[in-house]
Design a protein around this motif. Structure first.
Motif, PDB file in Angstrom:
ATOM      1  N   THR A   1      -4.368   9.536  -0.538  1.00 27.58           N
ATOM      2  CA  THR A   1      -4.472   8.674  -1.710  1.00 27.58           C
ATOM      3  C   THR A   1      -4.025   7.270  -1.314  1.00 27.58           C
TER       4      THR A   1
ATOM      5  N   THR B   1      -9.556   5.067  -3.561  1.00 28.02           N
ATOM      6  CA  THR B   1      -8.176   5.440  -3.880  1.00 28.02           C
ATOM      7  C   THR B   1      -7.878   6.889  -3.521  1.00 28.02           C
ATOM      8  N   ARG B   2      -8.919   7.688  -3.257  1.00 26.73           N
ATOM      9  CA  ARG B   2      -8.723   9.086  -2.851  1.00 26.73           C
ATOM     10  C   ARG B   2      -9.817   9.482  -1.859  1.00 26.73           C
TER      11      ARG B   2
ATOM     12  N   MET C   1     -13.308   4.161  -6.679  1.00 25.72           N
ATOM     13  CA  MET C   1     -13.574   2.749  -6.403  1.00 25.72           C
ATOM     14  C   MET C   1     -14.892   2.331  -7.037  1.00 25.72           C
TER      15      MET C   1
ATOM     16  N   PRO D   1      -5.205  -4.834  -7.426  1.00 23.77           N
ATOM     17  CA  PRO D   1      -5.602  -4.535  -6.047  1.00 23.77           C
ATOM     18  C   PRO D   1      -6.243  -5.743  -5.365  1.00 23.77           C
TER      19      PRO D   1
ATOM     20  N   ARG E   1      -2.801   3.439  -3.166  1.00 22.72           N
ATOM     21  CA  ARG E   1      -2.584   2.477  -4.253  1.00 22.72           C
ATOM     22  C   ARG E   1      -2.307   1.138  -3.606  1.00 22.72           C
ATOM     23  N   ASN E   2      -3.239   0.225  -3.765  1.00 20.10           N
ATOM     24  CA  ASN E   2      -3.146  -1.094  -3.143  1.00 20.10           C
ATOM     25  C   ASN E   2      -2.860  -2.135  -4.218  1.00 20.10           C
TER      26      ASN E   2
ATOM     27  N   ASN F   1       0.859  -1.185   0.000  1.00 23.60           N
ATOM     28  CA  ASN F   1       0.000   0.000   0.000  1.00 23.60           C
ATOM     29  C   ASN F   1       0.894   1.233   0.000  1.00 23.60           C
TER      30      ASN F   1
ATOM     31  N   GLY G   1       0.920   5.688  -0.817  1.00 23.47           N
ATOM     32  CA  GLY G   1       0.061   6.846  -1.023  1.00 23.47           C
ATOM     33  C   GLY G   1       0.576   8.085  -0.324  1.00 23.47           C
TER      34      GLY G   1
END
Length: 657
Positions: free
Chosen positions: A434, A503-504, A531, A464, A436-437, A407, A409
């Motif tokens: 933010t 994601t945000r 998402m 993800p 990012r997975n 993860n 961000g």
């Protein structure tokens, strides 16, 4: 309960009134009391005893993923009002039962919770502080659900049914530690901490059910058919830690530490795990080489590395057996056991290591503050319930440490004072992040792992975690009759559709103070986007349900396509944009005149009116973009006949004496 249903039940039961617990099936009563006592035993020793008690009783209607539940009853019915149940009672658009029957099952929960702690602090010398804390948190919970005879939804429970579940949740903790804080030199301060922490969690419950109650009966023992079960599990964790902090001229701070944990939930071949940490913070703006700016107060640079873990479930590492009974040659049931779990003697905790770096800015005489952070978190030995061949032992899965996730961000916090006078104040806080997975790897030979309802999620390296996958489709009403059939659909290959985690995120919290700052108005707006969300309620309505718009003549072709695809077990039509902006809260607080407070023998008197969940803006077509099946990751962003966040208001009066 709607008035029309109250009147129907009065006539049906031949009574003049309906129990208040059925008319208002959702209610809460709660009381709490807390006391803190501090004693100075000696000039160097202090004893503090804290005790708290919470008592509550609440009623809850049947709900969520429940065929007899409130949301299923409301959202699962056909788009017509002429249907009746087997008794001839109008359904009025409900799925299978009138709402009066649904709310006639009473479900209650009673809780008695005791929270106690004893803390002893001893300072033998000026630079050494020691502590010993012992705590206990005990909860006794009782859950009762009852259908009285000839009440509730049609079915077997209509003959009378009661379930009683009693549970005890027990946690004890011991925290021993000491800190040496010494000024080594005029420019160097050293703080060393060591300690031990012990945690015990225990959960015990017993459940009984009674089926077939005579009129007026309310206990499990009165049932014609009775069942009982009992369970108990316990988990213990023991940890040690050491931490060293150096402070150089209040400008440079260096921290290093190590924690070692052992837990009963680990596999028997895995003893303990170590979690290190190291970090530094430097007020660079106070250094001689840094240029001076009139608008800049302080600039702090910081970076840190730390590790943590997620221990397995209480019995995830254990091999155990499950009881069953079977009838042999017409004789009475014979007891037996079967393998319930394979167990894993090498099971260990998930291991997460995170690196953070950023800076803090204070500007314009403290009116502006800005914090910026970059984070990178890697998790190894992920705990995954891996599927195994049933032929191995008749068990289909077991927990293993496989997989690596990441993860990354950004996080930011911006605090701004716009106006600050004796009579007027205006400021706001803006926070954002933010994410990012990504699933980096799975264990060798492990196929991508499906999760989510109807396996709509697929955990595949390079994508993800818990991402939505599905087969895209197109449609063509070839004969132009306005009705889509299976032959007019074209399906693509299974592909990644989108992440289910936001994601945000962004939140805005303004505060306004008026009339000598006695009136305070604050609010919060927050947004989440980036998402996808499975509208699983609509999927259920269209796949074998009766309340799907796409199943009716004249529905838009897009809606018909979703229903036709659902019949072929293709659910991508129900993957929707899950982004939203919510008016989370508005609060008004007013400090009453001092003379009014003194008239009540108080020093201060404050009134607070708060409203929450006041509005939402979203492209999601389901009940609400924040509804979830449960709090877990695997189905945490699915809507399945779930109750949305309720709009509610609270009014409080606070007195200080």
């Amino acid at each position: 309960m709607p008035d029309i249903e109250i009147n129907r039940l009065k006539t049906e039961r031949g009574v003049s009134g309906i129990p208040s617990s059925q008319i208002r099936p959702n209610a809460l009563d709660r009381n709490s009391l807390r006391a803190n006592v501090t004693a100075q035993l000696t000039p160097k020793a202090t004893l503090q005893v804290s005790s708290g008690y919470i008592n509550s009783r609440q009623r809850l209607p049947q709900n969520e993923d429940n065929g007899n539940g409130l949301m299923v009853g409301m959202l699962g019915g056909e788009w017509r009002e002429d249907l009746r149940d087997s008794r001839g009672v109008p359904l009025l658009g409900y799925r299978a039962f009138p709402m009066g029957d649904i709310l006639s099952r009473t479900t209650s929960q009673s809780i008695n919770r005791f929270i106690n702690s004893v803390q002893l602090q001893y300072n033998p010398i000026s630079w050494l502080t020691t502590r010993a804390i012992v705590g206990s948190d005990f909860t006794a919970r009782s859950d009762v659900g009852i259908n009285l005879f000839e009440q509730g939804p049609l079915g077997v429970n209509r003959a009378g049914q009661v379930s009683a579940n009693k549970a005890e949740i027990n946690q004890q903790t011991v925290d021993l530690g000491g800190t040496a804080n010494k000024q080594v030199f005029s420019w160097l301060n050293s703080k060393t901490s060591v300690g031990m922490q012990y945690i015990r969690n225990a959960f015990a419950q017993s459940e009984g059910t009674g089926q077939g109650l005579p009129p007026g009966a309310t206990t499990t023992s009165a049932g014609a058919i009775r069942n009982a079960s009992e369970s108990f599990d316990e988990r213990r964790t023991l940890g040690y830690y050491v931490e060293q902090v150096f402070n150089v001229n209040e400008k440079l701070f260096i921290t290093a530490g190590l924690r070692r944990d052992a837990a009963s939930a680990f596999g028997r071949e895995f003893r303990a795990v170590n979690y290190p940490k190291i970090g530094a913070s430097w007020v660079v703006s106070d250094q001689g080489f840094f240029p001076a700016y009139s608008w800049l107060n302080t600039l702090r640079l910081r970076a840190t590395y730390g590790a943590s873990g997620q221990i397995p479930g209480t019995t995830d590492a254990l091999r155990f057996f499950s009881p069953f009974a079977t009838t042999i040659s017409g004789t009475a049931d014979q007891p037996g056991v079967s393998l319930g779990a394979l167990g894993n003697s090498t099971l260990r905790p998930e291991y997460s290591a995170e690196t953070e770096a950023g800076f803090d800015l204070t500007m314009f005489d403290g009116k502006s503050n800005f914090e910026f952070t970059y984070y990178d978190k890697n998790t190894t030995d992920a705990l995954i319930d891996r599927r195994v061949a049933p032929s191995l032992a008749g068990v289909t899965s077991r927990f293993q440490n496989i997989g690596n996730t990441r993860n990354t961000g950004l996080e930011l916090v911006y605090n701004q004072k716009v106006i600050s006078t004796d009579n007027l104040g205006l400021d706001f806080v803006l926070t954002g992040s933010t994410l990012r997975n990504e699933l980096i790897t799975l264990g060798e030979g492990v196929s991508p792992i499906p999760t989510g309802n109807r396996n709509t999620q697929l955990n595949t390296p390079g994508f993800p975690l818990f991402g939505l996958w599905g087969r895209p489709y197109t449609f063509n009403d070839a004969n132009g009759d306005g009705i889509l059939v299976a032959s007019e659909m074209t399906y693509g290959d299974n592909t990644f559709i989108g992440a289910t985690l936001p994601t945000r995120e962004l939140a805005f919290t303004p505060t306004l103070e008026l009339f000598g700052r006695k009136l305070r108005i604050s609010g919060q707006m927050d947004s989440r986007w980036g998402m996808k969300k499975l509208n699983n309620t609509k999927r259920h309505q269209c796949q074998g349900g009766i309340s799907c718009q796409g199943l009716y003549a004249g529905a838009p072709l897009e809606e018909q396509a979703k229903a036709v695809a659902a019949a072929a077990s293709v659910f991508t039509g129900f993957y929707e944009d899950g982004s939203f902006t919510r008016f989370r809260e508005l609060s008004l607080s007013y400090q009453m005149p001092n003379a009014w407070a003194k008239a009540l023998k108080a020093e201060r008197w404050n009134l607070v009116l708060t409203g929450r969940n006041l509005g939402v803006w979203t492209p999601f077509t389901g009940v609400d973009p924040e509804t979830t099946v449960n709090n877990g990751d695997q189905r945490g962003n699915e809507e399945f006949f779930s109750t949305p966040p309720m709009r509610y208001f609270t009014f409080r009066m606070n007195f200080n004496f």
